[in-house]
Structure formats: structure tokens, C-alpha cells
Design an enzyme around this catalytic site. Structure first.
Site, short mmCIF file in Angstrom:
data_model
loop_
_atom_site.label_atom_id
_atom_site.label_comp_id
_atom_site.label_asym_id
_atom_site.label_seq_id
_atom_site.Cartn_x
_atom_site.Cartn_y
_atom_site.Cartn_z
N ARG A 181 0.85 -1.19 0.00
CA ARG A 181 0.00 0.00 0.00
C ARG A 181 0.89 1.25 0.00
NH1 ARG A 181 -2.39 -3.80 3.45
NH2 ARG A 181 -4.45 -4.49 2.71
N LYS A 212 -3.72 -1.85 6.97
CA LYS A 212 -5.17 -2.04 6.89
C LYS A 212 -5.65 -3.13 7.83
CE LYS A 212 -8.92 -2.23 3.53
NZ LYS A 212 -9.26 -2.24 2.09
N HIS A 239 -1.49 3.41 -5.84
CA HIS A 239 -2.20 2.21 -5.39
C HIS A 239 -2.42 1.24 -6.54
CE1 HIS A 239 -5.03 -0.24 -3.08
NE2 HIS A 239 -4.70 0.47 -2.02
#
Length: 345
Positions: free
Chosen positions: A184, A209, A272
Site C-alpha cells: 500500500r 489495513k 495504489h
């Protein structure tokens, strides 16, 4: 206390004495009950869990988002005892988000509330998880895929442009590593030298995350880039320190700005987007198993019994995959006429 209130309190205490109860003891019990109630509200447990996750490495951005969910979006249930929060009450809070048109946030809030209830159950302060009862109750959001490049010929063009970048050396290194590692963007820019073992060719950190430990095997190409970068940034804790201060990581817009400078707009590729690139090509072109890819993307992968795999799952195979991926990207960059090898049907 007024005279009338004092008389009422006197009569209450007399009544306690007549029933054989100690007023002082009853007062302590009442204070303890009040304190326990304050510590078992939905908001108190959510705050406790958030502090725990922050200590375990949850990113500052995620901490802010979860705190905002608690203090703003879920304020209606925050002060309630967690055992009093039912599925209809939770749904009423989520419906407010739906009415504002932030459907994705509503789904995220339901998932976050579920985590709070699971923690409360694990710590003996709740018996059920009403968030699980709301699966399917919310409107479905329209998925918007982040821009990416998945055609091998176009990937080659993109890589050649990226390797021609003549800007800040730290940005150049980050650009070259982004497709190789496909982590990420926030994880890449906040990478710390203390987490990287060049001798073992591994980068170990906590995934932003999922909040779980993650391992990124480093290809020989990635090790080479990091080795060259070392003399420039080793004095900072960050692999990619900011331009203005080595005590902070580079800006979250740095890689996207570099891509725009190279002529690639946000509808073509973003920082991303390298994750989508790797997911697609590793599966459809190079033929690697989807579970290897999902593990490497730091997604929550579970075994047949629903248990989360640990970070070392399939590590040997993932090391081979990451090296094959780096070699494939090199072949696309160095040979404009490469014909992709399709996986066997």
C-alpha cells in the site's frame, strides 16, 4: 443539598438500615456499579480497543478514521452500555450515514463496530455481536476500481518512463520499488530501515489495513535499489524521508506527483494501482496461485476453518513469486517486443 433533599436522603438511609443493609457499603456498591457502567459503554470499549491497536502499530491515518467513526458517526450509541446496543440501534446509526450518501463509510462503520463487539466478547463484557446480524442490511456501494495498467506492453512503457525519472533520488527509488513490492502507498512511504533486513532479503512490518504482521520478500532488484539508497537516507529512520525534514516520511502525494510529471494522469495509474497490476498479471499472465498473491497483498486470508493464516504462510513460494515478478518486470522494461507467456489452461 437542600433541606428537602437532605430529609429525603435521611429517609432513604433509614430504610436501608431497617432492611439490615450498611449505607456505607451500599454507597460503595453504587459507586462501583457506576464506574463499571462507565467502563463498559460502547464508546469506552471502542476507545480501549483503538488504543491497543495503535500500540500494535495501526497507522495514524487509520487511528484518526476510527476515532472519527466513534466520536461523530457512532455518537448515538457511544454512551450506551455495550450490552444495550442492539442490531436495530446499530442499524439506526448506520442509516444516518446512508442518508448522507456515504455508503462505503456505512459499510466500514459496520465492520468496525463488529470488531469492537468481538473485542468486548473476548474480554467478557458482551455476549453477542449485533453487527453480524446486519450483513446485507445496508445498501450496496458502487465499486470504483483504482486506475492501473495491466497490459504487458503498456507496463513496459510505464516502467521505462519511471526509470527515466530525473527528479529527487529518493523519489526515483520509491518509484522503482513501488511496482516491485506492490505494498500500500502509505506502507511504502513510511517504510523504516529498522524493519528491513537486506541480508535476509526481507521487509517485516505491520500491515496498515489489517493491523497484522506482514513479510515482503525482497527480490535481488529490490535489494539493489535499497542498497544504493542506503547512503542517502540511512541517517533517517525512514527509508524515504521527506524533502524538508528527515524526521518525517515523504509526502503521500510524492509518487502520484512523479507519475503526473511523467505524463501519467490519475485515470491511467496511481500509486495504489501497482497492487492491481500485480494481482492481475501474477494470476492471469504468470499463473501464480491466487492465495499466494492475496497473502503478498496483505489481505486477510483464512484457512478452511476460518482462522487467519500467520505471516509466514507460503513464505518460500512467495519469495519465488516476488523474484519471478521482478524478473518479469525487467523483461518488459528492457525489451519492448516481449511477448507475454500465458499460463496454461
Amino acid at each position: 443539598m437542600s433541606l428537602a433533599e437532605a430529609r429525603a436522603e435521611r429517609e432513604r438511609l433509614r430504610a436501608l438500615v431497617k432492611t439490615g443493609r450498611n449505607p456505607a457499603y451500599a454507597a460503595r456498591v453504587a459507586r462501583a456499579a457506576k464506574l463499571e457502567l462507565a467502563e463498559t459503554t460502547f464508546g469506552a470499549i471502542a476507545t480501549e480497543l483503538l488504543a491497543k491497536r495503535a500500540r500494535e502499530g495501526l497507522g495514524s491515518g487509520s487511528v484518526k478514521r476510527e476515532r472519527r467513526l466513534l466520536e461523530k458517526d457512532m455518537a448515538a450509541i457511544s454512551s450506551l452500555p455495550i450490552t444495550d446496543v442492539t442490531a436495530p440501534l446499530l442499524l439506526a446509526s448506520l442509516r444516518k450515514l446512508e442518508k448522507r450518501g456515504v455508503i462505503e463509510t456505512a459499510h466500514r462503520a459496520r465492520s468496525w463496530a463488529g470488531r469492537v463487539f468481538r473485542y468486548a466478547i473476548a474480554t467478557g463484557r458482551a455476549n453477542n455481536n449485533p453487527a453480524e446480524d446486519l450483513v446485507g442490511a445496508l445498501e450496496q456501494s458502487q465499486t470504483t476500481h483504482l486506475a492501473s495498467v495491466t497490459d504487458p506492453a503498456k507496463i513496459g512503457d510505464l516502467l521505462r518512463a519511471m526509470y527515466s525519472y530525473q527528479g529527487f533520488p529518493v523519489t526515483s527509488a520509491a518509484l522503482r520499488l513501488a511496482p516491485l513490492l506492490f505494498v500500500r502507498p502509505g506502507e511504502l512511504r513510511k517504510a523504516q530501515w529498522a524493519d528491513i533486513d537486506l541480508a535476509a532479503a526481507e521487509w517485516r512490518f505491520t500491515a496498515s489495513k489489517t493491523g497484522t504482521p506482514h513479510i515482503v520478500p525482497l527480490s535481488s532488484q529490490a535489494v539493489e535499489i535499497l542498497t544504493e539508497l542506503g547512503p542517502l537516507t540511512r541517517r533517517s529512520e525512514f527509508v524515504f524521508p521527506g524533502v524538508r525534514s528527515a524526521k518525517r516520511p515523504m509526502s503521500e502525494n510524492t509518487i502520484n506527483a512523479a507519475l503526473r510529471y511523467l505524463g501519467y494522469d490519475g485515470n491511467t495509474i496511481t500509486g495504489h494501482g501497482f497492487r492491481a497490476m500485480a494481482r492481475t498479471v501474477l494470476d492471469e499472465v504468470l499463473g501464480f496461485r491466487p492465495d499466494y498473491i492475496e497473502h503478498q497483498l496483505a489481505h486477510a486470508v483464512r484457512d478452511p476453518l476460518g482462522r487467519a493464516y500467520n505471516r509466514t504462510a507460503h513464505l518460500a513460494e512467495r519469495k519465488k513469486m516476488m523474484q519471478a515478478w521482478a524478473d518479469y518486470l525487467d523483461s518488459l522494461r528492457l525489451n519492448a517486443n516481449v511477448v507475454p507467456i500465458r499460463k496454461a489452461v
